[in-house]
Motif scaffolding. Structure first.
Motif, short mmCIF file in Angstrom:
data_model
loop_
_atom_site.label_atom_id
_atom_site.label_comp_id
_atom_site.label_asym_id
_atom_site.label_seq_id
_atom_site.Cartn_x
_atom_site.Cartn_y
_atom_site.Cartn_z
N ARG A 272 -0.95 13.75 -0.63
CA ARG A 272 -1.85 13.06 -1.53
C ARG A 272 -1.82 11.74 -1.19
O ARG A 272 -2.83 10.89 -1.03
N VAL A 273 -0.68 10.95 -1.06
CA VAL A 273 -0.62 9.54 -0.73
C VAL A 273 -1.26 9.21 0.43
O VAL A 273 -2.13 8.42 0.70
N ALA A 274 -1.06 10.01 1.57
CA ALA A 274 -1.51 9.73 3.04
C ALA A 274 -2.95 9.85 3.12
O ALA A 274 -3.61 9.24 3.93
N ASN A 275 -3.64 10.65 1.89
CA ASN A 275 -4.97 10.94 2.01
C ASN A 275 -5.71 10.29 1.02
O ASN A 275 -6.96 10.55 0.81
N LEU A 276 -5.26 9.16 0.39
CA LEU A 276 -5.95 8.64 -0.58
C LEU A 276 -7.00 7.81 0.06
O LEU A 276 -7.23 7.25 1.12
N GLU A 277 -8.30 7.80 -0.68
CA GLU A 277 -9.59 7.24 -0.07
C GLU A 277 -9.43 5.75 -0.38
O GLU A 277 -8.73 5.19 -1.41
N HIS B 105 0.76 -1.22 0.04
CA HIS B 105 -0.08 0.06 -0.01
C HIS B 105 0.99 1.31 0.11
O HIS B 105 1.94 1.46 0.81
N PRO B 106 0.54 2.35 -0.90
CA PRO B 106 1.58 3.40 -1.01
C PRO B 106 1.75 4.03 0.25
O PRO B 106 2.66 4.74 0.66
N LYS B 107 0.61 4.17 1.02
CA LYS B 107 0.82 4.75 2.48
C LYS B 107 2.17 4.18 3.23
O LYS B 107 2.65 5.16 4.06
N ALA B 108 2.23 3.04 3.24
CA ALA B 108 3.27 2.55 3.91
C ALA B 108 4.81 2.88 3.58
O ALA B 108 5.64 2.85 4.26
N VAL C 282 11.25 5.42 3.72
CA VAL C 282 12.19 6.44 3.08
C VAL C 282 12.46 7.71 3.86
O VAL C 282 11.73 8.01 4.51
N PRO C 283 13.58 8.13 3.53
CA PRO C 283 13.83 9.24 4.49
C PRO C 283 12.76 10.42 4.27
O PRO C 283 12.20 10.34 3.22
N PRO C 284 12.49 11.11 5.33
CA PRO C 284 11.43 12.31 5.37
C PRO C 284 11.58 13.35 4.02
O PRO C 284 10.51 13.62 3.50
N SER C 285 12.48 13.46 3.60
CA SER C 285 12.87 14.46 2.58
C SER C 285 12.84 13.75 1.18
O SER C 285 13.09 14.48 0.13
N THR C 286 12.42 12.37 1.00
CA THR C 286 12.35 11.81 -0.35
C THR C 286 11.57 12.49 -1.19
O THR C 286 11.81 12.79 -2.45
N PHE C 287 10.28 12.65 -0.61
CA PHE C 287 9.10 13.19 -1.63
C PHE C 287 8.66 14.60 -1.06
O PHE C 287 8.88 15.15 0.06
N ARG C 288 8.33 15.34 -2.23
CA ARG C 288 7.62 16.76 -1.88
C ARG C 288 6.54 16.49 -0.95
O ARG C 288 5.94 15.55 -0.89
N PRO C 289 6.30 17.56 -0.24
CA PRO C 289 5.09 17.29 0.93
C PRO C 289 4.05 17.28 0.20
O PRO C 289 3.17 16.41 0.77
N ALA C 290 3.50 18.09 -0.86
CA ALA C 290 2.31 17.70 -1.54
C ALA C 290 2.02 16.08 -2.06
O ALA C 290 1.05 15.62 -2.01
N TYR C 291 3.29 15.41 -2.44
CA TYR C 291 2.94 14.09 -2.81
C TYR C 291 2.83 13.07 -1.63
O TYR C 291 1.82 12.36 -1.68
N GLY C 292 3.52 13.60 -0.38
CA GLY C 292 3.31 12.76 0.61
C GLY C 292 1.86 12.77 1.32
O GLY C 292 1.30 12.03 1.85
N TYR D 278 -9.13 -3.77 -1.82
CA TYR D 278 -8.52 -3.53 -3.14
C TYR D 278 -7.51 -2.11 -3.00
O TYR D 278 -7.28 -1.64 -3.85
N GLY D 279 -7.14 -1.98 -1.79
CA GLY D 279 -6.08 -0.82 -1.69
C GLY D 279 -6.93 0.46 -1.84
O GLY D 279 -8.17 0.41 -1.53
N ALA D 280 -6.31 1.36 -2.31
CA ALA D 280 -6.88 2.81 -2.45
C ALA D 280 -7.94 2.71 -3.67
O ALA D 280 -7.78 1.86 -4.81
#
Length: 486
Positions: A297-302, A277-280, A285-295, A426-428
């Motif tokens: 979006r992934v964290a808020n996937l329905e 699952h993308p949220k996991a 990964v290190p906190p700075s790996t992805f842009r905040p907006a990407y993180g 079925y994941g997100a």
């Protein structure tokens, strides 16, 4: 059996690719990369590969938890093509569903029932007989479904799954009878989103093949997983089972350098494919790996719904379960993820269990879909099990007298085996307005695959894996070979 590696803390191994998560998508990625000569490690937290699709065995019965049936069109059979691609199609015995009724639909607390036959012409005829005032709409609607099946496949990753018109819009365009609209929405349980948030194109791609030919494999999901296990061994994929990933190492130039396991084993690689699952992934990964907006979006996937499940055995077979499934829709609505769903009111799906020997042929599996955000109903497990048994007794009058034994599973059970925190089946969601993660990330060498990335279900997970592997191997190479298997 392929080795389950356990190394000391100073052990370092080198691989062309490390695949994280040995569900169906992870297995498919690993097989494809190994098929093209790469040295591959497959890491799985569970002690066996594909724990959801494999299912489990209790008291001489095998119960499928992640694969129940599939569908295919005469000229469009993506699952068959993938199995031929791996040279295992001929080793699986097809068990067709009943031509006159592959899915038996009931409306709870009403006398309404409908048997879906196989073949779009047969469905058109039967629906026309039940809803004669909607004959023209039925013909046009199912012609649209058939056109999509002939032109598109879930293996074609270029098709957007989040675009309008929605299923609900198309149904209301063709029909005025709310009962018919509810009936034709019933198969949304195959992917876990509501008609008003589901792209019609996506719905037709998933459901259309079932309308044409529904089947399963003799031995169910376990038969498939056993063959995939043999293939992993043949292609010398190293399997790290019972191993948890702690970190995906990324250097200062933002490139993958290694995957570190919880036991401090280091798998050196320049390519990591994450299939969970993308949220996991955000925790690996290190906190700075992805842009905040990407993180964000992934964290808020329905999420798609989870389920409560009841598995058991009756003395005599339950009605309609020989070569059919039973779907029970709530009287007041058809939604599969309604926020007020309960065990006694949610959409219900019942299928047969598989006897491990001929002395116990009467198993069943009962799932009631449940919003992933509503993890647990009140009450003990025993109390919840009793509520599920009561629901079964209301649906099958012979159930209570014939029940031999039953065991239950909750959303927490599915979460424990799928490692998706809400236990979503079925994941997100793939729904209108939601943009799911792309297989390529901004980190060179870090790719994604799985239901949340590609599409839901067995075919969706495998198709996602094919696309991700093709990005590594070369799309022209992979798709030209795959097309020869269609």
């Amino acid at each position: 059996m392929a080795p389950t590696h356990v190394f000391s803390c100073d052990t370092t191994m080198h691989y062309d690719a490390v695949v994280i998560g040995a569900g169906i998508s992870g297995i498919t990625v690993a097989l494809m990369l190994a098929k093209y000569g790469q040295r591959v490690a497959l890491v799985e937290k569970h002690h066996q590969i594909a724990p959801i699709v494999r299912g489990f065995t209790r008291k001489h019965h095998h119960f499928d938890t992640g694969f129940h049936y599939a569908g295919r069109c005469p000229n469009n059979d993506p699952l068959g093509a993938l199995l031929r691609y791996f040279s295992i199609a001929g080793k699986l015995q097809i068990e067709p569903y009943h031509a006159d009724c592959f899915d038996h639909v009931k409306i709870q607390n009403t006398p309404f029932t409908f048997d879906f036959p196989l073949g779009i012409p047969a469905i058109v005829q039967r629906l026309g007989e039940r809803f004669p005032h909607e004959t023209e709409g039925i013909r046009h609607y199912l012609a649209q479904i058939q056109r999509v099946c002939e032109q598109f496949s879930l293996v074609d990753y270029s098709i957007p799954l989040n675009q309008r018109p929605s299923l609900q819009e198309i149904l209301k365009e063709h029909f005025s009878d709310p009962l018919l609209i509810k009936l034709l929405s019933a198969h949304s349980l195959l992917y876990g989103t509501e008609p008003d948030e589901t792209s019609f194109l996506f719905h037709a791609m998933v459901v259309g093949p079932y309308y044409q030919e529904a089947y399963t494999f003799k031995g169910g999901g376990k038969a498939l997983v056993d063959l995939l296990q043999e293939k992993l061994e043949q292609l010398q994929v190293d399997q790290y089972l019972g191993s948890e990933v702690s970190t995906i190492e990324i250097d200062s130039s933002r490139r993958v350098t290694a995957v570190t396991l919880a036991n401090q084993t280091t798998l050196r690689t320049s390519c990591a494919v994450y299939c969970g699952h993308p949220k996991a992934l955000l925790q690996m990964v290190p906190p700075s790996t992805f842009r905040p907006a990407y993180g964000e979006r992934v964290a808020n996937l329905e999420e798609t719904p989870s389920a409560y499940a009841l598995y058991g055995v009756t003395r005599t077979p339950l009605e309609c379960l020989h070569a059919s499934n039973v779907i029970v829709l709530p009287e007041e609505r058809a939604e599969v993820t309604a926020s007020n769903s309960t065990i006694t009111s949610g959409v219900m799906y019942v299928t047969k269990g598989r006897a491990a020997d001929t002395t116990a042929p009467n198993g069943f599996s009962f799932f009631t879909l449940f919003p992933a955000s509503k993890i647990e109903e009140s009450g003990s497990k025993a109390e919840i099990t009793e509520r599920m048994k009561l629901r079964m007794a209301q649906t099958f009058p012979q159930f209570e007298q014939n029940l031999v034994w039953a065991e239950s599973a909750s959303p927490k059970t599915f979460a424990r085996y799928s490692y998706a925190s809400p236990g979503s089946l079925y994941g997100a969601k793939h729904c209108i307005g939601q943009t799911n993660p792309h297989p390529l990330t901004r980190v060179p060498g870090l790719l994604l695959a799985g239901q949340s990335v590609g599409a839901p279900g067995l075919i969706g997970a495998m198709a996602s894996a094919v696309h991700t592997a093709a990005l590594i191997i070369g799309q022209k190479t992979v798709y030209s070979e795959l097309s020869s298997c269609l």
